[in-house]
Scaffold this motif. Structure first.
Motif, PDB file in Angstrom:
ATOM      1  N   ASP A  46      50.170  61.790  70.110  1.00  0.00           N
ATOM      2  CA  ASP A  46      48.929  62.507  70.407  1.00  0.00           C
ATOM      3  C   ASP A  46      48.165  62.837  69.125  1.00  0.00           C
ATOM      4  O   ASP A  46      46.935  62.715  69.079  1.00  0.00           O
ATOM      5  N   THR A  96      54.190  64.043  71.186  1.00  0.00           N
ATOM      6  CA  THR A  96      53.339  64.896  70.356  1.00  0.00           C
ATOM      7  C   THR A  96      52.875  64.153  69.112  1.00  0.00           C
ATOM      8  O   THR A  96      51.705  64.233  68.721  1.00  0.00           O
ATOM      9  N   LYS A 115      47.162  72.566  75.001  1.00  0.00           N
ATOM     10  CA  LYS A 115      48.177  72.045  75.915  1.00  0.00           C
ATOM     11  C   LYS A 115      49.341  73.010  76.053  1.00  0.00           C
ATOM     12  O   LYS A 115      49.838  73.265  77.154  1.00  0.00           O
ATOM     13  N   TRP A 116      49.786  73.546  74.935  1.00  0.00           N
ATOM     14  CA  TRP A 116      50.969  74.393  74.964  1.00  0.00           C
ATOM     15  C   TRP A 116      50.680  75.792  75.503  1.00  0.00           C
ATOM     16  O   TRP A 116      51.616  76.516  75.842  1.00  0.00           O
ATOM     17  N   THR A 122      46.660  70.615  70.463  1.00  0.00           N
ATOM     18  CA  THR A 122      48.051  70.915  70.795  1.00  0.00           C
ATOM     19  C   THR A 122      48.173  72.333  71.339  1.00  0.00           C
ATOM     20  O   THR A 122      48.885  72.580  72.321  1.00  0.00           O
TER      21      THR A 122
END
Length: 299
Positions: free
Chosen positions: A104, A101, A168-169, A165
């Motif tokens: 990223d 993370t 993605k989550w 983020t």
């Protein structure tokens, strides 16, 4: 690129809480996990480390150098509280995803060579009056990055890069529901289990040791410092007296952790360099059967 979401949320038992600044009345218990990842590790500061707290006491530590979750302090004497080999394996998996993370985010800002920090706080807490709370949040370079709102439920981006983020989550709805279940159900259960093993450590009362020091600024004033140390729990009262009359202190008492599971506190008072009065420091703490009074003696 490594898929983050399944692994991120498959390790909810590793996550904990921090105590909010204001709490309801009644006894309070909290489980806190604090994660820190850095892009440029240095001596004494590994690439990834995790600390876990029960209430205000650190009870285990993990870092990328040792790759072992190890109980701290008095908890090293507790048997059966956790399977530390399994915890080490889970923390290693958490480390890998956490650092992905971080990379990223750095890639998003096109700053792969910079020095950056990614931090996470997770957890739950409850009070004897039935109130409860939980949170799950991250920060990048000291600024809020993203947090989870269990009432929606959804990840709330607090930074431009956090929009990616969030995507993605939240790619699979089940992962959002699992995060909500962790905060509302799993974490409180873990906290209660840990507390069953930790009553002796958390309910102990260590009385303070107290001493007074003096420092003179030539031609100006003398500062008296009343220091209390090696006490637990945190709550303590310090104030100055002269001839049974409370005196105004230069500062409010300061309370800080000592790093060994206890606390230290002090309060300052400024007097005239020629003052030879009977100044006394009064200390009140739950571990003391009655207030402790220590008198300043000039040396």
């Amino acid at each position: 690129m490594i898929t983050m979401v399944p692994v991120l949320l498959s390790l909810p038992l590793l996550l904990g809480t921090a105590v909010p600044p204001e709490t309801p009345a009644g006894a309070h218990h909290a489980l806190t996990f604090l994660y820190t990842g850095v892009s440029r590790p240095s001596k004494g500061f590994p690439r990834f480390q995790a600390l876990a707290f029960l209430n205000d006491q650190a009870f285990f530590h993990y870092d990328s150098e040792s790759q072992q979750a190890q109980p701290l302090g008095l908890w090293s004497q507790v048997r059966g509280m956790e399977d530390w080999k399994e915890e080490s394996r889970l923390q290693k998996a958490r480390e890998e995803i956490f650092l992905v993370t971080l990379r990223d985010i750095m890639d998003y800002y096109q700053d792969s060579e910079g020095s950056h920090t990614f931090q996470g706080r997770f957890g739950c807490e409850f009070w004897s009056n039935g109130s409860s709370g939980a949170f799950w949040s991250y920060a990048y370079d000291g600024e809020d990055f993203i947090r989870f709102n269990k009432d929606i439920p959804a990840w709330i981006p607090l930074d431009i890069a956090a929009q990616e983020t969030k995507k993605k989550w939240e790619a699979e709805k089940v992962y959002v529901q699992r995060a909500k279940a962790y905060l509302e159900e799993e974490c409180p259960g873990i906290l209660r289990r840990y507390l069953n093993y930790s009553r002796t450590q958390l309910d102990r009362q260590d009385p303070p040791s107290v001493r007074i020091t003096s420092h003179v600024v030539p031609g100006r004033h003398r500062t008296l410092k009343c220091l209390a140390y090696d006490f637990y729990p945190q709550g303590i009262s310090l104030h100055w007296n002269q001839a049974r009359v409370a005196q105004e202190s230069e500062s409010e008492s300061v309370i800080l952790p000592s790093g060994n599971g206890t606390y230290q506190a002090w309060v300052l008072m400024r007097i005239d360099p020629q003052d030879r009065g009977h100044h006394k420091c009064s200390v009140q703490h739950p571990a003391l059967p009655q207030p402790l009074t220590v008198q300043w003696h000039e040396r």
